[in-house]
Scaffold this motif. Structure first.
Motif, PDB file in Angstrom:
ATOM      1  N   MET A   1       0.842  -1.198   0.000  1.00  0.00           N
ATOM      2  CA  MET A   1       0.000   0.000   0.000  1.00  0.00           C
ATOM      3  C   MET A   1       0.877   1.247   0.000  1.00  0.00           C
ATOM      4  N   GLN A   2       0.453   2.258  -0.746  1.00  0.00           N
ATOM      5  CA  GLN A   2       1.188   3.514  -0.807  1.00  0.00           C
ATOM      6  C   GLN A   2       1.195   4.186   0.568  1.00  0.00           C
ATOM      7  N   ALA A   3       2.298   4.839   0.898  1.00  0.00           N
ATOM      8  CA  ALA A   3       2.396   5.539   2.176  1.00  0.00           C
ATOM      9  C   ALA A   3       1.262   6.556   2.290  1.00  0.00           C
ATOM     10  N   THR A   4       0.535   6.506   3.407  1.00  0.00           N
ATOM     11  CA  THR A   4      -0.704   7.258   3.559  1.00  0.00           C
ATOM     12  C   THR A   4      -0.796   7.885   4.948  1.00  0.00           C
ATOM     13  N   LEU A   5      -1.441   9.042   5.026  1.00  0.00           N
ATOM     14  CA  LEU A   5      -1.793   9.621   6.316  1.00  0.00           C
ATOM     15  C   LEU A   5      -3.170   9.080   6.689  1.00  0.00           C
ATOM     16  N   PHE A   6      -3.222   8.233   7.708  1.00  0.00           N
ATOM     17  CA  PHE A   6      -4.488   7.660   8.165  1.00  0.00           C
ATOM     18  C   PHE A   6      -5.029   8.477   9.341  1.00  0.00           C
ATOM     19  N   LEU A   7      -6.286   8.885   9.248  1.00  0.00           N
ATOM     20  CA  LEU A   7      -6.943   9.625  10.320  1.00  0.00           C
ATOM     21  C   LEU A   7      -7.696   8.603  11.168  1.00  0.00           C
ATOM     22  N   ILE A   8      -7.182   8.337  12.361  1.00  0.00           N
ATOM     23  CA  ILE A   8      -7.645   7.221  13.179  1.00  0.00           C
ATOM     24  C   ILE A   8      -8.520   7.710  14.336  1.00  0.00           C
ATOM     25  N   PRO A   9      -9.820   7.404  14.331  1.00  0.00           N
ATOM     26  CA  PRO A   9     -10.703   7.818  15.428  1.00  0.00           C
ATOM     27  C   PRO A   9     -10.363   7.103  16.731  1.00  0.00           C
ATOM     28  N   VAL A  10     -10.664   7.770  17.824  1.00  0.00           N
ATOM     29  CA  VAL A  10     -10.436   7.254  19.168  1.00  0.00           C
ATOM     30  C   VAL A  10     -11.784   7.192  19.887  1.00  0.00           C
ATOM     31  N   THR A  11     -11.933   6.284  20.827  1.00  0.00           N
ATOM     32  CA  THR A  11     -13.183   6.200  21.588  1.00  0.00           C
ATOM     33  C   THR A  11     -13.450   7.527  22.303  1.00  0.00           C
ATOM     34  N   LEU A  12     -14.731   7.837  22.530  1.00  0.00           N
ATOM     35  CA  LEU A  12     -15.111   9.095  23.163  1.00  0.00           C
ATOM     36  C   LEU A  12     -14.957   9.056  24.678  1.00  0.00           C
ATOM     37  N   GLY A  13     -14.863   7.873  25.224  1.00  0.00           N
ATOM     38  CA  GLY A  13     -14.706   7.723  26.665  1.00  0.00           C
ATOM     39  C   GLY A  13     -14.218   6.324  26.963  1.00  0.00           C
ATOM     40  N   ASP A  14     -14.497   5.858  28.159  1.00  0.00           N
ATOM     41  CA  ASP A  14     -14.069   4.512  28.544  1.00  0.00           C
ATOM     42  C   ASP A  14     -15.059   3.499  27.973  1.00  0.00           C
ATOM     43  N   THR A  15     -15.017   3.361  26.656  1.00  0.00           N
ATOM     44  CA  THR A  15     -15.931   2.489  25.928  1.00  0.00           C
ATOM     45  C   THR A  15     -15.152   1.326  25.317  1.00  0.00           C
ATOM     46  N   GLU A  16     -15.766   0.173  25.248  1.00  0.00           N
ATOM     47  CA  GLU A  16     -15.112  -0.965  24.616  1.00  0.00           C
ATOM     48  C   GLU A  16     -14.888  -0.663  23.139  1.00  0.00           C
ATOM     49  N   HIS A  17     -13.658  -0.867  22.693  1.00  0.00           N
ATOM     50  CA  HIS A  17     -13.291  -0.515  21.333  1.00  0.00           C
ATOM     51  C   HIS A  17     -14.182  -1.166  20.284  1.00  0.00           C
ATOM     52  N   GLN A  18     -14.479  -2.451  20.487  1.00  0.00           N
ATOM     53  CA  GLN A  18     -15.225  -3.185  19.476  1.00  0.00           C
ATOM     54  C   GLN A  18     -16.653  -2.680  19.283  1.00  0.00           C
ATOM     55  N   LYS A  19     -17.147  -1.884  20.226  1.00  0.00           N
ATOM     56  CA  LYS A  19     -18.501  -1.347  20.110  1.00  0.00           C
ATOM     57  C   LYS A  19     -18.570  -0.159  19.158  1.00  0.00           C
ATOM     58  N   VAL A  20     -17.477   0.541  19.002  1.00  0.00           N
ATOM     59  CA  VAL A  20     -17.520   1.783  18.228  1.00  0.00           C
ATOM     60  C   VAL A  20     -16.464   1.883  17.125  1.00  0.00           C
ATOM     61  N   LEU A  21     -15.506   0.952  17.091  1.00  0.00           N
ATOM     62  CA  LEU A  21     -14.450   1.019  16.089  1.00  0.00           C
ATOM     63  C   LEU A  21     -14.393  -0.266  15.275  1.00  0.00           C
ATOM     64  N   PRO A  22     -14.345  -0.167  13.946  1.00  0.00           N
ATOM     65  CA  PRO A  22     -14.275  -1.356  13.088  1.00  0.00           C
ATOM     66  C   PRO A  22     -12.972  -2.130  13.295  1.00  0.00           C
ATOM     67  N   ALA A  23     -13.023  -3.426  13.052  1.00  0.00           N
ATOM     68  CA  ALA A  23     -11.825  -4.263  13.159  1.00  0.00           C
ATOM     69  C   ALA A  23     -10.748  -3.805  12.174  1.00  0.00           C
ATOM     70  N   TYR A  24     -11.176  -3.225  11.054  1.00  0.00           N
ATOM     71  CA  TYR A  24     -10.221  -2.752  10.047  1.00  0.00           C
ATOM     72  C   TYR A  24      -9.281  -1.697  10.623  1.00  0.00           C
ATOM     73  N   ASN A  25      -9.798  -0.868  11.546  1.00  0.00           N
ATOM     74  CA  ASN A  25      -8.944   0.160  12.149  1.00  0.00           C
ATOM     75  C   ASN A  25      -7.755  -0.468  12.861  1.00  0.00           C
ATOM     76  N   ARG A  26      -8.008  -1.582  13.537  1.00  0.00           N
ATOM     77  CA  ARG A  26      -6.935  -2.277  14.257  1.00  0.00           C
ATOM     78  C   ARG A  26      -5.870  -2.755  13.269  1.00  0.00           C
ATOM     79  N   GLU A  27      -6.295  -3.257  12.120  1.00  0.00           N
ATOM     80  CA  GLU A  27      -5.343  -3.721  11.110  1.00  0.00           C
ATOM     81  C   GLU A  27      -4.444  -2.575  10.638  1.00  0.00           C
ATOM     82  N   ILE A  28      -5.060  -1.416  10.434  1.00  0.00           N
ATOM     83  CA  ILE A  28      -4.289  -0.252   9.993  1.00  0.00           C
ATOM     84  C   ILE A  28      -3.312   0.177  11.078  1.00  0.00           C
TER      85      ILE A  28
END
Length: 234
Positions: A1-28
């Motif tokens: 993959m070409q070198a890219t600037l990825f804009l990565i969202p963060v949870t809004l609080g003490d929330t379980e990651h899997q509830k609000v963030l796609p698994a694809y984000n973890r891969e990136i």
């Protein structure tokens, strides 16, 4: 993959990651070694929660804050010129939305580096979705003025806009001043104007309610130290 600037969202609080963030984000995240962050400590904590096995000490962090110079900002993207992707993290929610990361994205665009925003929670959009207000025309106004008289004038101006332009008005306050701002809104706006209060979105104590100014009087929730979005409409 070409070198890219990825804009990565963060949870809004003490929330379980899997509830609000796609698994694809973890891969990136696992494919990146360079991160631009507002606070290195909280960024490391977020990354560790995303993947406990991640080797934090092998990563490079660039801290973005009010003291960061324009020259430093441009240097943060140097790994892209070497074919290495970079991740941009906010303190909470989506980077570059009401966030200093927008300056980094602007530099990347000027230099023709690929920019890919990843999916994740935005308190601004979530509050608008849950308010019942106009989602076709809306404005995010950030923080209102600190001076009481200027703040009251701004609230009145925003209220006039919802009646003249039928546009939802969205704004925020420093969490410890939320209760005071809410009281000022009740004192300033018309009884029939609608106010939506959205607190701690995506968290266990999430709260989002829409009522008229008249209905809110004497019934405001305690918003002290809770991230809150305020929305006005008619």
């Amino acid at each position: 993959m070409q070198a890219t600037l990825f804009l990565i969202p963060v949870t809004l609080g003490d929330t379980e990651h899997q509830k609000v963030l796609p698994a694809y984000n973890r891969e990136i995240i696992l494919s990146i070694n360079h991160f631009i962050v507002e606070n290195i400590r909280t960024a490391r904590r977020f990354l560790k929660k995303t993947e406990p096995a991640i080797q934090i000490d092998s990563l490079t962090f660039y801290e973005l804050n009010k003291h960061t110079t324009p020259e430093e900002l441009s240097g943060f993207l140097h790994p892209l010129s070497q074919g290495k992707s970079v991740g941009l993290l906010s303190e909470a929610g989506c980077p570059a939305i009401a966030d200093p990361g927008a300056d980094i994205v602007a530099i990347a665009q000027r230099k023709n580096y690929p920019v890919i925003p990843l999916i994740g929670p935005s308190s601004i959009l979530l509050s608008l979705m849950g308010s019942g207000f106009n989602g076709q025309s809306f404005a995010f106004n950030g923080y209102l003025p600190i001076t009481a008289s200027e703040r009251a004038s701004k609230i009145k101006m925003l209220e006039n806009r919802i009646y003249s332009e039928h546009q939802t008005q969205i704004f925020i306050e420093t969490p410890y001043r939320n209760n005071k701002l809410a009281e000022e809104i009740l004192q300033t706006c018309r009884p029939a104007t609608l106010l939506c209060i959205a607190c701690n979105l995506t968290c266990e104590d999430e709260y989002i309610r829409t009522k008229t100014i008249k209905e809110w009087k004497g019934h405001l929730p305690d918003m002290s130290k809770k991230p809150t979005i305020f929305l006005l409409y008619k």
